[in-house]
Write a protein that holds these residues in place. Structure first.
Motif, PDB file in Angstrom:
ATOM      1  N   LYS A 199     -39.347  21.790  19.506  1.00  0.00           N
ATOM      2  CA  LYS A 199     -40.054  20.509  19.630  1.00  0.00           C
ATOM      3  C   LYS A 199     -41.444  20.539  19.007  1.00  0.00           C
ATOM      4  O   LYS A 199     -42.190  19.567  19.117  1.00  0.00           O
ATOM      5  N   GLY A 200     -41.809  21.662  18.379  1.00  0.00           N
ATOM      6  CA  GLY A 200     -43.003  21.617  17.549  1.00  0.00           C
ATOM      7  C   GLY A 200     -44.228  22.389  17.973  1.00  0.00           C
ATOM      8  O   GLY A 200     -45.260  22.298  17.316  1.00  0.00           O
ATOM      9  N   LEU A 201     -44.166  23.175  19.054  1.00  0.00           N
ATOM     10  CA  LEU A 201     -45.333  23.964  19.445  1.00  0.00           C
ATOM     11  C   LEU A 201     -45.460  25.192  18.555  1.00  0.00           C
ATOM     12  O   LEU A 201     -44.492  25.930  18.361  1.00  0.00           O
ATOM     13  N   TYR A 244     -48.545  18.021  22.160  1.00  0.00           N
ATOM     14  CA  TYR A 244     -47.321  18.670  22.647  1.00  0.00           C
ATOM     15  C   TYR A 244     -47.521  19.146  24.082  1.00  0.00           C
ATOM     16  O   TYR A 244     -46.660  18.940  24.954  1.00  0.00           O
ATOM     17  N   ILE A 245     -48.648  19.805  24.349  1.00  0.00           N
ATOM     18  CA  ILE A 245     -48.906  20.345  25.687  1.00  0.00           C
ATOM     19  C   ILE A 245     -49.043  19.226  26.711  1.00  0.00           C
ATOM     20  O   ILE A 245     -48.521  19.306  27.827  1.00  0.00           O
ATOM     21  N   LYS A 251     -41.513  12.341  24.964  1.00  0.00           N
ATOM     22  CA  LYS A 251     -41.925  11.025  24.514  1.00  0.00           C
ATOM     23  C   LYS A 251     -42.935  10.403  25.472  1.00  0.00           C
ATOM     24  O   LYS A 251     -42.989  10.737  26.642  1.00  0.00           O
ATOM     25  N   VAL A 252     -43.687   9.452  24.946  1.00  0.00           N
ATOM     26  CA  VAL A 252     -44.656   8.717  25.748  1.00  0.00           C
ATOM     27  C   VAL A 252     -44.004   7.425  26.230  1.00  0.00           C
ATOM     28  O   VAL A 252     -43.326   6.733  25.470  1.00  0.00           O
ATOM     29  N   ASN A 253     -44.195   7.089  27.513  1.00  0.00           N
ATOM     30  CA  ASN A 253     -43.649   5.861  28.074  1.00  0.00           C
ATOM     31  C   ASN A 253     -44.289   4.651  27.398  1.00  0.00           C
ATOM     32  O   ASN A 253     -45.507   4.515  27.367  1.00  0.00           O
TER      33      ASN A 253
END
Length: 285
Positions: A199-201, A244-245, A251-253
């Motif tokens: 997921k990109g970290l 990311y953290i 995802k953001v609501n």
């Protein structure tokens, strides 16, 4: 923010109860393995305290606390000059103690591989706080001894046991030397090339992976503020890592603008699914 900083500083000031002594740890490994509140400690749990002194030196720990005091003295210089001067006095005393009685103090709990980086860290902050040239000289000598010398730091992370990248960046800020510029640039370029999780970290270690990445994101943001790196590159990278953290890679609501989950306690929440008495329940993660 300053109240939060002062809370920790007050504890450290009490722990530094005389010029050449510092209480650096309370409780043993039993406490480290217990994940409950203090009021429910098992009755048999022992909580010994541990002290640095001339007979039991710890230049790594004392240097780190001295750096904290020196840096914080700048924070409070305008708002509370008395407190600022107190912090600076303790910083000087602890640095003198750490420099005179050298040794590694953190061996069992999150052990340090050396103490010269912390001595350099403390000396650099003391120079920043006082302008006294002897502290800068000590910082540069210690940096050369611990962190790569003329080629800049050879370290690959910035954490509790290794201040090389932080020292290097602060010395660049103070001196504008190409030596430190080249080293910190190489350090950050190494991080930009590290592998990423699905997921990109940007991934460094399975033991507290967010910690390492967040610390280097801080270094990247400070480097950018000092004019290092291609325009916007370090800021964009750091923002992606911190996002990311904060969102746990999710995802953001869309309604709330907040993430459903977060690696930061209390930052994210989940809406939907669970209901109680007809009212939607917010479940904090």
């Amino acid at each position: 923010m300053m109240d939060t900083i002062k809370w920790g500083l007050d504890w450290l000031l009490k722990a530094h109860h005389k010029p050449d002594a510092l209480i650096y740890q309370v409780a043993s490994f039993d406490d480290h393995s217990y994940w409950g509140p203090p009021e429910t400690f098992p009755s048999g749990m022992k909580r010994p305290s541990f002290e640095l002194n001339p007979e039991h030196p710890g230049s790594d720990i004392a240097g780190e606390v001295a750096a904290a005091f020196a840096a914080a003295s700048l924070v409070f210089a305008e708002s509370d000059s008395v407190y600022s001067k107190t912090l600076l006095l303790h910083a000087r005393q602890l640095f003198d103690f750490a420099d005179t009685h050298r040794g590694i103090g953190s061996k069992d709990f999150y052990g340090s591989t050396g103490y010269k980086d912390e001595l350099a860290w403390a000396a650099a902050w003391l120079f920043k706080a006082t302008g006294e040239a002897n502290y800068l000289q000590k910082a540069e000598v210690m940096f050369d001894a611990c962190c790569g010398g003329r080629a800049g730091t050879t370290k690959t992370d910035y954490d509790w046991g290794d201040k090389g990248a932080g020292v290097q960046l602060l010395l660049f800020h103070i001196t504008n030397s190409q030596k430190y510029k080249g080293g910190i640039t190489e350090y950050l370029q190494t991080w930009l090339k590290k592998p990423k999780t699905p997921k990109g970290l940007t991934f460094y270690s399975p033991w507290g992976s967010n910690r390492y990445t967040a610390n280097t994101a801080f270094i990247a943001l400070m480097a950018a503020s000092y004019g290092l790196g291609p325009e916007g590159l370090y800021v964009r990278w750091a923002q992606k890592e911190i996002d990311y953290i904060l969102t746990a890679g999710g995802k953001v609501n869309q309604k709330s603008g907040r993430p459903e989950y977060s690696y930061v306690i209390g930052f994210g929440y989940v809406l939907g699914g669970a209901r109680e008495g007809g009212t939607e329940v917010q479940v904090f993660t």
